[in-house]
Design a protein around this motif. Structure first.
Motif, PDB file in Angstrom:
ATOM      1  N   SER A 180       0.864  -1.193   0.000  1.00 18.22           N
ATOM      2  CA  SER A 180       0.000   0.000   0.000  1.00 18.22           C
ATOM      3  C   SER A 180       0.895   1.235   0.000  1.00 18.22           C
ATOM      4  O   SER A 180       2.095   1.161   0.281  1.00 18.22           O
ATOM      5  CB  SER A 180      -0.926   0.006   1.219  1.00 18.22           C
ATOM      6  OG  SER A 180      -0.167   0.194   2.396  1.00 18.22           O
ATOM      7  N   GLN A 183      -9.945  13.689  -3.517  1.00 22.04           N
ATOM      8  CA  GLN A 183      -9.903  12.354  -2.923  1.00 22.04           C
ATOM      9  C   GLN A 183      -9.982  11.275  -3.998  1.00 22.04           C
ATOM     10  O   GLN A 183      -9.286  10.249  -3.924  1.00 22.04           O
ATOM     11  CB  GLN A 183     -11.036  12.188  -1.907  1.00 22.04           C
ATOM     12  CG  GLN A 183     -10.916  10.922  -1.058  1.00 22.04           C
ATOM     13  CD  GLN A 183      -9.627  10.874  -0.246  1.00 22.04           C
ATOM     14  OE1 GLN A 183      -9.298  11.822   0.469  1.00 22.04           O
ATOM     15  NE2 GLN A 183      -8.863   9.785  -0.381  1.00 22.04           N
ATOM     16  N   LYS A 184     -10.815  11.511  -4.998  1.00 26.32           N
ATOM     17  CA  LYS A 184     -10.931  10.530  -6.080  1.00 26.32           C
ATOM     18  C   LYS A 184      -9.619  10.435  -6.877  1.00 26.32           C
ATOM     19  O   LYS A 184      -9.218   9.358  -7.306  1.00 26.32           O
ATOM     20  CB  LYS A 184     -12.085  10.901  -7.010  1.00 26.32           C
ATOM     21  CG  LYS A 184     -13.458  10.648  -6.404  1.00 26.32           C
ATOM     22  CD  LYS A 184     -14.577  10.965  -7.392  1.00 26.32           C
ATOM     23  CE  LYS A 184     -15.943  10.678  -6.764  1.00 26.32           C
ATOM     24  NZ  LYS A 184     -17.062  11.009  -7.700  1.00 26.32           N
ATOM     25  N   GLU A 201      -6.625  11.042  -5.646  1.00 27.10           N
ATOM     26  CA  GLU A 201      -5.682  10.316  -4.782  1.00 27.10           C
ATOM     27  C   GLU A 201      -5.956   8.820  -4.813  1.00 27.10           C
ATOM     28  O   GLU A 201      -5.030   7.998  -4.938  1.00 27.10           O
ATOM     29  CB  GLU A 201      -5.792  10.845  -3.347  1.00 27.10           C
ATOM     30  CG  GLU A 201      -4.845  10.156  -2.383  1.00 27.10           C
ATOM     31  CD  GLU A 201      -4.935  10.733  -0.971  1.00 27.10           C
ATOM     32  OE1 GLU A 201      -4.445  10.069  -0.038  1.00 27.10           O
ATOM     33  OE2 GLU A 201      -5.490  11.850  -0.808  1.00 27.10           O
ATOM     34  N   ASN A 202      -7.222   8.455  -4.723  1.00 22.44           N
ATOM     35  CA  ASN A 202      -7.578   7.030  -4.752  1.00 22.44           C
ATOM     36  C   ASN A 202      -7.189   6.374  -6.071  1.00 22.44           C
ATOM     37  O   ASN A 202      -6.741   5.225  -6.101  1.00 22.44           O
ATOM     38  CB  ASN A 202      -9.077   6.857  -4.517  1.00 22.44           C
ATOM     39  CG  ASN A 202      -9.494   7.214  -3.095  1.00 22.44           C
ATOM     40  OD1 ASN A 202      -8.652   7.245  -2.187  1.00 22.44           O
ATOM     41  ND2 ASN A 202     -10.783   7.502  -2.893  1.00 22.44           N
ATOM     42  N   ALA A 203      -7.353   7.112  -7.145  1.00 16.90           N
ATOM     43  CA  ALA A 203      -6.999   6.560  -8.455  1.00 16.90           C
ATOM     44  C   ALA A 203      -5.502   6.284  -8.566  1.00 16.90           C
ATOM     45  O   ALA A 203      -5.084   5.370  -9.290  1.00 16.90           O
ATOM     46  CB  ALA A 203      -7.428   7.528  -9.560  1.00 16.90           C
ATOM     47  N   ASN A 205      -4.623   3.253  -5.613  1.00 12.00           N
ATOM     48  CA  ASN A 205      -5.405   2.015  -5.680  1.00 12.00           C
ATOM     49  C   ASN A 205      -5.515   1.540  -7.122  1.00 12.00           C
ATOM     50  O   ASN A 205      -5.293   2.294  -8.060  1.00 12.00           O
ATOM     51  CB  ASN A 205      -6.815   2.223  -5.096  1.00 12.00           C
ATOM     52  CG  ASN A 205      -6.800   2.555  -3.621  1.00 12.00           C
ATOM     53  OD1 ASN A 205      -6.051   1.954  -2.850  1.00 12.00           O
ATOM     54  ND2 ASN A 205      -7.618   3.519  -3.218  1.00 12.00           N
ATOM     55  N   GLU A 265      -8.136  -0.812  -9.679  1.00  6.98           N
ATOM     56  CA  GLU A 265      -9.416  -1.510  -9.836  1.00  6.98           C
ATOM     57  C   GLU A 265      -9.262  -2.649 -10.840  1.00  6.98           C
ATOM     58  O   GLU A 265      -8.699  -2.454 -11.924  1.00  6.98           O
ATOM     59  CB  GLU A 265     -10.504  -0.542 -10.313  1.00  6.98           C
ATOM     60  CG  GLU A 265     -10.895   0.487  -9.264  1.00  6.98           C
ATOM     61  CD  GLU A 265     -12.074   1.346  -9.701  1.00  6.98           C
ATOM     62  OE1 GLU A 265     -12.441   1.270 -10.895  1.00  6.98           O
ATOM     63  OE2 GLU A 265     -12.622   2.080  -8.857  1.00  6.98           O
ATOM     64  N   THR A 288     -11.185  -3.542  -5.726  1.00  9.05           N
ATOM     65  CA  THR A 288     -10.217  -2.461  -5.527  1.00  9.05           C
ATOM     66  C   THR A 288      -9.110  -2.941  -4.598  1.00  9.05           C
ATOM     67  O   THR A 288      -9.392  -3.440  -3.489  1.00  9.05           O
ATOM     68  CB  THR A 288     -10.890  -1.227  -4.921  1.00  9.05           C
ATOM     69  OG1 THR A 288     -11.931  -0.774  -5.790  1.00  9.05           O
ATOM     70  CG2 THR A 288      -9.889  -0.098  -4.752  1.00  9.05           C
ATOM     71  N   SER A 317      -5.000  -2.007  -3.067  1.00 14.29           N
ATOM     72  CA  SER A 317      -3.992  -0.957  -2.903  1.00 14.29           C
ATOM     73  C   SER A 317      -2.712  -1.371  -3.635  1.00 14.29           C
ATOM     74  O   SER A 317      -2.489  -2.551  -3.905  1.00 14.29           O
ATOM     75  CB  SER A 317      -3.707  -0.726  -1.417  1.00 14.29           C
ATOM     76  OG  SER A 317      -3.259  -1.932  -0.802  1.00 14.29           O
TER      77      SER A 317
END
Length: 514
Positions: free
Chosen positions: A339, A363-364, A366-368, A371, A373, A382, A384
């Motif tokens: 992670s 936030q989206k 950062e998540n993209a 992380n 998918e 999903t 890490s």
């Protein structure tokens, strides 16, 4: 077998000068003893030397088909002799060889010169790029024959500048005068600085190297006036966005934007270009002869000319700024295995800036990045990823964003210029970036070099193979011209099923299925 005897004037290979001329003073079996004009005595196998044309004029010939020997040293010597006199153009039949003068020669490309070549037969005047364009235009007008002009050569040879001169001359012949609105030809010419800003970069060999291929299709109406145009681009070097070697630069637009007026810098949260990872991988930030601040304003003016609105320009440079900010987002190892997290406050600042400029959820974004998918039959899973994989995702996103920006820009320019669906007469001009060989070539460089090999095969086919086949059919007495046929190289790369590309496809299919 060459008739090399004592007293023959020949060319022999030299490790420093490529070829030197000299005189044979002794024959020893298959070896010739040569006293060169540089004062050296060398011994070479007769099969590795070439006869020198002692009757060639001291100033060279303007058409190399007039040379007694059309071999490498003879061609290079003729070009060198003419280049020393600032004569950069030489014919080989109906093909023009242009050598980059690395300086402006305004008298060679002014309107008076254009007037002189207008309607002149090829060969009546000194070799010139305008003569090639004129022949192409006259052939289209008189025979209703569409055609293309191919501009090829190594990186730094001057292809892009030559293409601009071709375009200027065709605009001179087929342009419309006395119109209040921007004409098609003006917009085509003004599209050059826009595309150069976003598709050109400084390389080791060239301060303004095209890092994409371009085919410009100029459409004409029945009266021979330019009525439309379309620009098609190929092979944008996407890897340059994220990775550059010293002393090269990234695409011009990044440096132009970092030199913009202070209000723009504040708007895009930019500063010193050396503070951005995508730019500071190379020690070269500034280039002699390029004023980035002036070029930024010139690019904006060119965008105005081709019809890109102020609002669209703002959006374009927002994307450019966002790419720079993305490159400064670094990752650290997270608490869990495999992670990652945003590394520090500096990285967090650039993440927030990229999200704000791109108008997306922070936030989206950062998540993209941290992380991944995975689509499965049961749904989307999903997971890490570690810092290294997150960095790869960051760079992949930056390359994709920039590539889509470039494609949008080309489509926007085409929409602004407009095409003539009724035109059945056109002239195409192809400018594709040149062959280069590095210690380690990327896959992109392989594709570029392969493209150039294909163009060389086209040249061989038209200049050597087809001409000599015609001589044979017409039973003309002629001597076979030796040339390097690169068909084996092309087969190695593209032939199925055992070519390199086919094998790469197969390996990729296996790896993705695993």
């Amino acid at each position: 077998m060459l008739n090399i005897v004592r007293g023959s004037h020949v060319w022999v290979e030299d490790k420093d000068l490529a070829w030197v001329d000299g005189e044979v003073f002794q024959i020893d079996g298959q070896n010739a003893h040569i006293r060169t004009t540089k004062g050296k005595t060398v011994i070479a196998n007769i099969s590795n030397i070439h006869p020198k044309d002692t009757e060639a004029p001291p100033g060279g010939v303007d058409d190399m088909t007039r040379l007694s020997y059309l071999h490498e040293p003879g061609v290079l010597d003729n070009l060198a002799v003419r280049y020393a006199k600032n004569i950069i153009y030489t014919y080989t039949g109906n093909i023009l060889i242009a050598i980059n003068p690395f300086q402006r020669l305004p008298n060679l490309v002014d309107v008076r010169t254009m007037e002189k070549y207008k309607g002149a037969n090829l060969g009546d005047l000194d070799p010139h790029v305008f003569a090639i364009a004129d022949v192409s235009y006259r052939q289209m007008i008189n025979e209703g024959k569409s055609n293309s002009i191919l501009v090829s050569g190594e990186s730094g040879a001057g292809k892009t500048e030559t293409t601009k001169l071709l375009m200027r001359y065709l605009a001179f012949l087929g342009g419309r005068s006395g119109t209040g609105a921007r004409t098609v030809e003006q917009q085509v010419l003004e599209s050059n600085p826009v595309l150069e800003a976003f598709g050109n970069a400084k390389t080791v060999r060239n301060n303004n190297s095209s890092r994409f291929g371009k085919f410009v299709e100029i459409q004409f109406d029945k009266s021979g006036k330019i009525s439309g145009a379309a620009i098609r681009t190929y092979l944008l070097e996407r890897s340059r966005v994220c990775q550059i070697n010293s002393p090269e630069r990234n695409y011009h637009c990044f440096y132009f934007l970092c030199a913009a007026p202070s209000e723009d810098l504040k708007k895009y949260k930019l500063g010193d270009p050396a503070s951005f990872h995508y730019l500071n991988q190379s020690a070269c930030i500034k280039v002699d002869g390029i004023n980035d601040a002036e070029e930024y304003l010139a690019t904006r003016n060119a965008m105005d000319t081709v019809g890109i609105t102020e609002q669209e320009q703002e959006a374009i440079f927002r994307v450019v700024a966002a790419v720079l900010h993305l490159g400064n987002i670094n990752f650290a190892k997270g608490k869990e295995a495999d992670s990652s997290v945003i590394k520090d406050d500096k990285s967090r600042f650039h993440l927030n800036a990229a999200a704000e400029i791109l108008m997306c959820d922070r936030q989206k974004l950062e998540n993209a990045l941290i992380n991944r998918e995975i689509n499965t039959p049961e749904g989307v899973i999903t997971t890490s990823v570690g810092p290294q994989s997150a960095t790869v995702s960051r760079d992949g996103l930056a390359k994709q964003i920039y590539s889509r920006l470039f494609d949008w820009l080309v489509n926007r320019i085409n929409a602004s210029i407009g095409q003539d669906p009724t035109s059945n007469q056109l002239i195409g001009v192809l400018d594709i970036y040149g062959f280069e060989s590095f210690k380690t070539n990327s896959f992109e460089q392989l594709c570029i070099n392969f493209t150039n090999e294909k163009l060389q095969q086209h040249f061989n086919q038209n200049v050597f193979k087809m001409e000599q086949e015609e001589y044979t059919r017409e039973q003309i007495n002629w001597s076979y011209i030796e040339f390097v046929d690169n068909q084996d190289v092309l087969d190695l790369i593209e032939k199925k099923p055992g070519g390199i590309i086919a094998l790469l496809d197969e390996a990729w299919a296996i790896s993705t299925s695993d």
